[in-house]
Design a protein around this motif. Structure first.
Motif, PDB file in Angstrom:
ATOM      1  N   ALA A   1       0.857  -1.187   0.000  1.00 35.77           N
ATOM      2  CA  ALA A   1       0.000   0.000   0.000  1.00 35.77           C
ATOM      3  C   ALA A   1       0.888   1.230   0.000  1.00 35.77           C
ATOM      4  O   ALA A   1       1.766   1.367   0.860  1.00 35.77           O
ATOM      5  N   THR A   2       0.674   2.116  -0.978  1.00 34.72           N
ATOM      6  CA  THR A   2       1.512   3.318  -1.077  1.00 34.72           C
ATOM      7  C   THR A   2       0.882   4.526  -0.397  1.00 34.72           C
ATOM      8  O   THR A   2       1.563   5.533  -0.197  1.00 34.72           O
ATOM      9  N   GLY A   3      -0.410   4.449  -0.040  1.00 30.87           N
ATOM     10  CA  GLY A   3      -1.029   5.545   0.702  1.00 30.87           C
ATOM     11  C   GLY A   3      -2.439   5.847   0.235  1.00 30.87           C
ATOM     12  O   GLY A   3      -2.963   5.229  -0.702  1.00 30.87           O
ATOM     13  N   LEU A   4      -3.065   6.794   0.913  1.00 27.99           N
ATOM     14  CA  LEU A   4      -4.407   7.254   0.573  1.00 27.99           C
ATOM     15  C   LEU A   4      -4.327   8.456  -0.355  1.00 27.99           C
ATOM     16  O   LEU A   4      -3.365   9.235  -0.309  1.00 27.99           O
TER      17      LEU A   4
ATOM     18  N   VAL B   1      -6.806  11.118   5.896  1.00 31.01           N
ATOM     19  CA  VAL B   1      -8.011  11.009   6.723  1.00 31.01           C
ATOM     20  C   VAL B   1      -7.530  10.777   8.158  1.00 31.01           C
ATOM     21  O   VAL B   1      -7.107   9.664   8.495  1.00 31.01           O
ATOM     22  N   PRO B   2      -7.539  11.796   9.005  1.00 33.93           N
ATOM     23  CA  PRO B   2      -7.048  11.628  10.376  1.00 33.93           C
ATOM     24  C   PRO B   2      -7.782  10.506  11.104  1.00 33.93           C
ATOM     25  O   PRO B   2      -9.004  10.428  11.083  1.00 33.93           O
TER      26      PRO B   2
ATOM     27  N   GLY C   1     -13.829   8.256  14.439  1.00 31.35           N
ATOM     28  CA  GLY C   1     -15.034   8.616  15.191  1.00 31.35           C
ATOM     29  C   GLY C   1     -16.289   8.577  14.350  1.00 31.35           C
ATOM     30  O   GLY C   1     -17.398   8.733  14.871  1.00 31.35           O
ATOM     31  N   GLY C   2     -16.157   8.380  13.043  1.00 28.42           N
ATOM     32  CA  GLY C   2     -17.300   8.267  12.146  1.00 28.42           C
ATOM     33  C   GLY C   2     -17.302   6.927  11.438  1.00 28.42           C
ATOM     34  O   GLY C   2     -16.661   5.972  11.880  1.00 28.42           O
ATOM     35  N   THR C   3     -18.021   6.845  10.324  1.00 28.69           N
ATOM     36  CA  THR C   3     -18.132   5.602   9.564  1.00 28.69           C
ATOM     37  C   THR C   3     -17.263   5.665   8.319  1.00 28.69           C
ATOM     38  O   THR C   3     -17.245   6.670   7.608  1.00 28.69           O
ATOM     39  N   ILE C   4     -16.559   4.578   8.061  1.00 24.03           N
ATOM     40  CA  ILE C   4     -15.765   4.424   6.840  1.00 24.03           C
ATOM     41  C   ILE C   4     -16.338   3.238   6.072  1.00 24.03           C
ATOM     42  O   ILE C   4     -16.504   2.150   6.625  1.00 24.03           O
ATOM     43  N   GLU C   5     -16.655   3.455   4.798  1.00 30.97           N
ATOM     44  CA  GLU C   5     -17.155   2.379   3.937  1.00 30.97           C
ATOM     45  C   GLU C   5     -16.035   1.848   3.045  1.00 30.97           C
ATOM     46  O   GLU C   5     -15.205   2.619   2.561  1.00 30.97           O
ATOM     47  N   VAL C   6     -16.037   0.544   2.841  1.00 31.33           N
ATOM     48  CA  VAL C   6     -15.230  -0.085   1.803  1.00 31.33           C
ATOM     49  C   VAL C   6     -16.184  -0.434   0.676  1.00 31.33           C
ATOM     50  O   VAL C   6     -17.210  -1.097   0.905  1.00 31.33           O
ATOM     51  N   LEU C   7     -15.875   0.012  -0.530  1.00 27.86           N
ATOM     52  CA  LEU C   7     -16.757  -0.223  -1.665  1.00 27.86           C
ATOM     53  C   LEU C   7     -16.373  -1.507  -2.387  1.00 27.86           C
ATOM     54  O   LEU C   7     -15.189  -1.846  -2.507  1.00 27.86           O
TER      55      LEU C   7
ATOM     56  N   GLN D   1     -15.989   8.157   3.069  1.00 31.15           N
ATOM     57  CA  GLN D   1     -16.301   8.785   4.350  1.00 31.15           C
ATOM     58  C   GLN D   1     -17.377   9.820   4.099  1.00 31.15           C
ATOM     59  O   GLN D   1     -17.122  10.861   3.503  1.00 31.15           O
ATOM     60  N   GLY D   2     -18.608   9.496   4.509  1.00 34.02           N
ATOM     61  CA  GLY D   2     -19.734  10.368   4.185  1.00 34.02           C
ATOM     62  C   GLY D   2     -19.972  10.367   2.683  1.00 34.02           C
ATOM     63  O   GLY D   2     -20.241   9.333   2.083  1.00 34.02           O
ATOM     64  N   VAL D   3     -19.835  11.532   2.047  1.00 31.96           N
ATOM     65  CA  VAL D   3     -20.007  11.631   0.596  1.00 31.96           C
ATOM     66  C   VAL D   3     -18.664  11.737  -0.123  1.00 31.96           C
ATOM     67  O   VAL D   3     -18.626  11.888  -1.347  1.00 31.96           O
ATOM     68  N   THR D   4     -17.581  11.642   0.631  1.00 24.30           N
ATOM     69  CA  THR D   4     -16.242  11.798   0.058  1.00 24.30           C
ATOM     70  C   THR D   4     -15.625  10.431  -0.204  1.00 24.30           C
ATOM     71  O   THR D   4     -15.540   9.590   0.696  1.00 24.30           O
ATOM     72  N   THR D   5     -15.204  10.198  -1.437  1.00 21.54           N
ATOM     73  CA  THR D   5     -14.526   8.950  -1.792  1.00 21.54           C
ATOM     74  C   THR D   5     -13.015   9.136  -1.683  1.00 21.54           C
ATOM     75  O   THR D   5     -12.460  10.124  -2.188  1.00 21.54           O
ATOM     76  N   VAL D   6     -12.374   8.211  -1.014  1.00 20.42           N
ATOM     77  CA  VAL D   6     -10.928   8.229  -0.820  1.00 20.42           C
ATOM     78  C   VAL D   6     -10.370   6.935  -1.405  1.00 20.42           C
ATOM     79  O   VAL D   6     -10.938   5.861  -1.193  1.00 20.42           O
ATOM     80  N   GLU D   7      -9.289   7.027  -2.127  1.00 22.36           N
ATOM     81  CA  GLU D   7      -8.692   5.840  -2.725  1.00 22.36           C
ATOM     82  C   GLU D   7      -7.503   5.356  -1.913  1.00 22.36           C
ATOM     83  O   GLU D   7      -6.604   6.137  -1.582  1.00 22.36           O
ATOM     84  N   LEU D   8      -7.512   4.055  -1.584  1.00 22.41           N
ATOM     85  CA  LEU D   8      -6.312   3.413  -1.082  1.00 22.41           C
ATOM     86  C   LEU D   8      -5.543   2.917  -2.296  1.00 22.41           C
ATOM     87  O   LEU D   8      -6.084   2.164  -3.108  1.00 22.41           O
ATOM     88  N   ARG D   9      -4.298   3.343  -2.430  1.00 23.19           N
ATOM     89  CA  ARG D   9      -3.511   3.019  -3.601  1.00 23.19           C
ATOM     90  C   ARG D   9      -2.329   2.125  -3.234  1.00 23.19           C
ATOM     91  O   ARG D   9      -1.821   2.197  -2.115  1.00 23.19           O
ATOM     92  N   GLY D  10      -1.940   1.298  -4.197  1.00 23.77           N
ATOM     93  CA  GLY D  10      -0.814   0.419  -3.941  1.00 23.77           C
ATOM     94  C   GLY D  10      -0.290  -0.213  -5.210  1.00 23.77           C
ATOM     95  O   GLY D  10      -0.723   0.118  -6.319  1.00 23.77           O
ATOM     96  N   THR D  11       0.662  -1.116  -5.051  1.00 17.83           N
ATOM     97  CA  THR D  11       1.291  -1.790  -6.180  1.00 17.83           C
ATOM     98  C   THR D  11       1.318  -3.289  -5.948  1.00 17.83           C
ATOM     99  O   THR D  11       1.304  -3.766  -4.799  1.00 17.83           O
TER     100      THR D  11
END
Length: 330
Positions: A39-42, A46-47, A67-73, A167-177
């Motif tokens: 994993a190379t990072g987000l 996201v604190p 402290g909130g909800t994180i979804e994995v798509l 996270q909420g309506v914000t999509t964050v990508e976990l990236r890697g190789t």
């Protein structure tokens, strides 16, 4: 003598039966593999959120401290997992919930698993953390990649991968190789194990008390290796831990002048369950161990070679200690 060998075989069988299911190592984590998943990072910070690769690349681990909800798509962008402050929930209508049950992704998907269906959440853990297989990070074919076939002596980057989180309506990508790495020279490790077995046997036949020290040292090395793997989350280490402890006990008792059968028993268990059971580390580059690969291979070499030498020494001592047969001649 015959009763001793029979007891050894029975003990080995008793240890092997519970050890077999544990080879899956908690979610089919391999002992060793040719594929390095990193994993190379987000895509954005996201604190409180931590995601990493675990189990030699077999699974991803997400720890949610936001402290909130994180979804994995899932694979069609549908909600697959929700990691909430009160635990982890799985959407049973997501095909990923079934495909990710095995590392090979070959579990059957029921008809109700439709990515377009409303989520049907099931709580699967009380912890705000989860580990899961993800096909986006794996090489799914049983055959090696074409690059490895054409040039097996060098590493090859196969692809960049992305796992979407929300996270909420914000999509964050976990990236890697994903990279294929060439195997180590397995023959050298096997030769080393054979050489160590021969050296330990020679020591055992010449130094009757010194072989007890060898058993204590080899058992301690194997015990440290197995405990380190167990504390880092690698399951199925109980047989190796028991075998290593048995070797240490056999060494101590040998130093006290007890029967060589204990040496045979401890050495055979060490070679079988702390050595041979993990010998796959000799043939693959990426090892399920929180440290350099050579450390893992060296620990297995010690268990395999020293254990075999201890067992042979114990067997030869038992044979030499057997009373000569009584002649029937008058």
């Amino acid at each position: 003598m015959r009763r001793g060998v029979l007891f050894l075989v029975m003990l080995a069988g008793a240890l092997l039966v519970p050890a077999a299911p544990a080879s899956a190592h908690g979610g089919e984590a391999p002992d060793a593999t040719a594929y390095r998943t990193e994993a190379t990072g987000l895509s954005q910070a996201v604190p409180g959120l931590t995601v990493r690769v675990v189990e030699a690349g077999a699974r991803l681990e997400l720890v949610n401290g936001t402290g909130g909800t994180i979804e994995v798509l899932g694979y069609s962008g549908e909600p697959y997992l929700e990691v909430r402050p009160d635990g982890t929930y799985q959407n049973n209508n997501s095909p990923a919930a079934y495909l990710n049950q095995t590392l090979a992704g070959d579990a059957p998907v029921p008809a109700n698993a439709d990515p377009a269906a409303p989520p049907q959440w099931q709580r699967i853990s009380a912890e705000p953390s989860v580990r899961w297989h993800d096909q986006r990070t794996h090489w799914m074919s049983a055959d090696p990649p074409p690059q490895a076939k054409s040039d097996p002596s060098h590493p090859h980057k196969l692809r960049d991968w992305v796992v979407p989180l929300r996270q909420g309506v914000t999509t964050v990508e976990l990236r890697g190789t994903l990279t294929w790495e060439p195997p180590p020279p397995a023959w050298a490790w096997w030769v080393g194990a054979l050489a160590l077995a021969a050296a330990v046997t020679a020591v055992g036949l010449r130094l009757r008390q010194g072989i007890g020290t060898v058993a204590v040292v080899a058992g301690t090395v194997a015990l440290g290796y197995a405990v380190t793997r167990a504390t880092s989350g690698v399951e199925g280490q109980a047989p190796a831990i028991v075998a290593a402890a048995l070797a240490v006990a056999a060494g101590v008792l040998t130093l006290l002048g007890r029967t060589p059968f204990l040496l045979l028993l401890g050495g055979a268990a060490l070679a079988m369950f702390a050595g041979l059971a993990d010998a796959g580390v000799f043939t693959q580059a990426v090892i399920n161990f929180p440290g350099p690969g050579w450390v893992s291979r060296a620990a297995v070499l010690v268990a395999l070679g020293a254990g075999a030498g201890l067992a042979v020494t114990g067997l030869l001592r038992l044979r030499s200690a057997e009373p000569a047969p009584i002649s029937s001649d008058a």
